[in-house]
Design a protein around this motif. Structure first.
Motif, PDB file in Angstrom:
ATOM      1  N   CYS A  77       0.829  -1.204   0.000  1.00  0.00           N
ATOM      2  CA  CYS A  77       0.000   0.000   0.000  1.00  0.00           C
ATOM      3  C   CYS A  77       0.863   1.253   0.000  1.00  0.00           C
ATOM      4  O   CYS A  77       1.959   1.276   0.576  1.00  0.00           O
ATOM      5  CB  CYS A  77      -0.904   0.019   1.217  1.00  0.00           C
ATOM      6  SG  CYS A  77      -1.973  -1.426   1.363  1.00  0.00           S
ATOM      7  N   SER A 156     -10.408  -0.890  -5.077  1.00  0.00           N
ATOM      8  CA  SER A 156     -10.015  -1.375  -3.757  1.00  0.00           C
ATOM      9  C   SER A 156     -10.538  -0.436  -2.679  1.00  0.00           C
ATOM     10  O   SER A 156     -10.525   0.784  -2.851  1.00  0.00           O
ATOM     11  CB  SER A 156      -8.489  -1.481  -3.658  1.00  0.00           C
ATOM     12  OG  SER A 156      -8.095  -2.032  -2.422  1.00  0.00           O
ATOM     13  N   ASP A 158      -9.406   0.362   0.895  1.00  0.00           N
ATOM     14  CA  ASP A 158      -8.360   0.170   1.899  1.00  0.00           C
ATOM     15  C   ASP A 158      -8.922   0.587   3.260  1.00  0.00           C
ATOM     16  O   ASP A 158      -8.620   1.653   3.782  1.00  0.00           O
ATOM     17  CB  ASP A 158      -7.122   0.990   1.526  1.00  0.00           C
ATOM     18  CG  ASP A 158      -6.018   0.913   2.574  1.00  0.00           C
ATOM     19  OD1 ASP A 158      -6.047  -0.027   3.385  1.00  0.00           O
ATOM     20  OD2 ASP A 158      -5.142   1.789   2.572  1.00  0.00           O
ATOM     21  N   ASN A 182     -10.000  -5.361   3.134  1.00  0.00           N
ATOM     22  CA  ASN A 182      -9.626  -4.977   1.767  1.00  0.00           C
ATOM     23  C   ASN A 182     -10.565  -5.567   0.721  1.00  0.00           C
ATOM     24  O   ASN A 182     -10.194  -6.462  -0.057  1.00  0.00           O
ATOM     25  CB  ASN A 182      -8.189  -5.365   1.435  1.00  0.00           C
ATOM     26  CG  ASN A 182      -7.573  -4.518   0.339  1.00  0.00           C
ATOM     27  OD1 ASN A 182      -6.457  -4.040   0.460  1.00  0.00           O
ATOM     28  ND2 ASN A 182      -8.301  -4.305  -0.762  1.00  0.00           N
ATOM     29  N   ASN A 243      -2.083  -1.178  -3.665  1.00  0.00           N
ATOM     30  CA  ASN A 243      -3.071  -0.122  -3.449  1.00  0.00           C
ATOM     31  C   ASN A 243      -2.360   1.218  -3.543  1.00  0.00           C
ATOM     32  O   ASN A 243      -1.366   1.452  -2.846  1.00  0.00           O
ATOM     33  CB  ASN A 243      -3.719  -0.261  -2.067  1.00  0.00           C
ATOM     34  CG  ASN A 243      -4.698  -1.412  -1.982  1.00  0.00           C
ATOM     35  OD1 ASN A 243      -5.249  -1.844  -2.982  1.00  0.00           O
ATOM     36  ND2 ASN A 243      -4.926  -1.905  -0.778  1.00  0.00           N
TER      37      ASN A 243
END
Length: 283
Positions: A77, A156, A158, A182, A243
């Motif tokens: 991420c 996505s 997060d 997620n 991400n």
């Protein structure tokens, strides 16, 4: 192309969506959409089978939609990758990408319930563009090489617990790795169908009220740079997910910090990549 996995957790079946909007089963091509499939030229095999008209139509009505890629080896991420998000949280715009890891088992389907952790008072949302790696990337020479290593893109969420993330540890992982944190999908969309990945709108609403409205053109570090940068420090393998950060509008940065509670519904979308919808419940 748009690739999907349909069915109950652990028993998802791979399908591809045709231009006619119908789903076509991939059991004759592959048993799974995962790193091995991506690394072995699976996307091209599906493309050829779809063009040949040899794939069977599958009725997906009423079936659960799983994450479009089976459990990744890792989820990497990028934090604070939109200037407006950095500003709303009181953080400086980073000079180098802020990198953290997320437990890969957090990846769930785009419409699955999300569990608010026990003891949580600061569960937050983050709409993001996810990059799915399709070819091993290590020590890439430049960002120009990144595209050849990307299998596609997905929506996505997060999900983050800000108290766990920012107050309980010097690392962010505690607030990022709670179960179901997620949601991914509904589709893995190949780059040719996405087009300019740095011109995608991202939106998120909570209980029907708009919270986030951003655009990937406003990333501090673009997708190609991020893949190149990460490859200097870790090996990105087929099926891994990156991400790429979230725009402004998270609960952490809003007046009153309206964090999520049981019963709240979050809907999010990224242009050309589809829409997710989750209801949040107590763990």
């Amino acid at each position: 192309m748009r690739l999907m996995r349909i069915g109950e957790p652990g028993a998802e079946l791979p399908v591809v969506l045709g231009e006619d909007g119908r789903a076509y089963g991939l059991s004759g091509v592959t048993g799974e959409i995962d790193g091995a499939f991506l690394a072995s030229g699976g996307v091209e095999r599906v493309r050829e089978a779809l063009a040949a008209g040899t794939l069977p139509v599958v009725d997906t009505d009423g079936l659960r939609v799983g994450a479009p890629v089976a459990q990744p080896g890792k989820v990497v991420c990028i934090g604070l990758n939109y200037r407006d998000h950095a500003e709303e949280t009181g953080a400086a715009v980073p000079e180098r990408p802020v990198v953290f890891m997320k437990d890969p088992s957090t990846v769930v389907g785009p419409y699955d319930r999300v569990l608010i952790p026990r003891g949580s008072v600061k569960t937050d949302w983050e709409v993001e563009l996810a990059v799915v790696i399709g070819r091993e990337a290590r020590y890439l020479a430049s960002p120009a090489e990144a595209g050849a290593h990307i299998a596609g893109y997905a929506v996505s969420n997060d999900v983050s617990e800000r108290e766990f993330q920012l107050e309980f540890s010097a690392q962010w992982d505690l607030g990022k790795s709670c179960e179901t944190f997620n949601p991914l999908g509904p589709w893995l969309v190949t780059p040719d169908e996405v087009g300019d990945v740095q011109a995608l709108g991202l939106r998120l609403a909570v209980n029907g009220e708009a919270r986030q409205d951003g655009d990937t053109k406003n990333m501090v570090f673009d997708v190609a740079y991020l893949v190149w940068y990460l490859s200097q420090y870790m090996v990105l393998r087929p099926g891994d997910v990156v991400n790429t950060g979230t725009p402004a509008g998270v609960a952490l940065g809003l007046p009153g910090n309206p964090y999520l509670r049981a019963g709240d519904t979050v809907e999010l979308s990224v242009d050309r990549l589809g829409t997710q919808r989750q209801t949040f419940v107590d763990a």
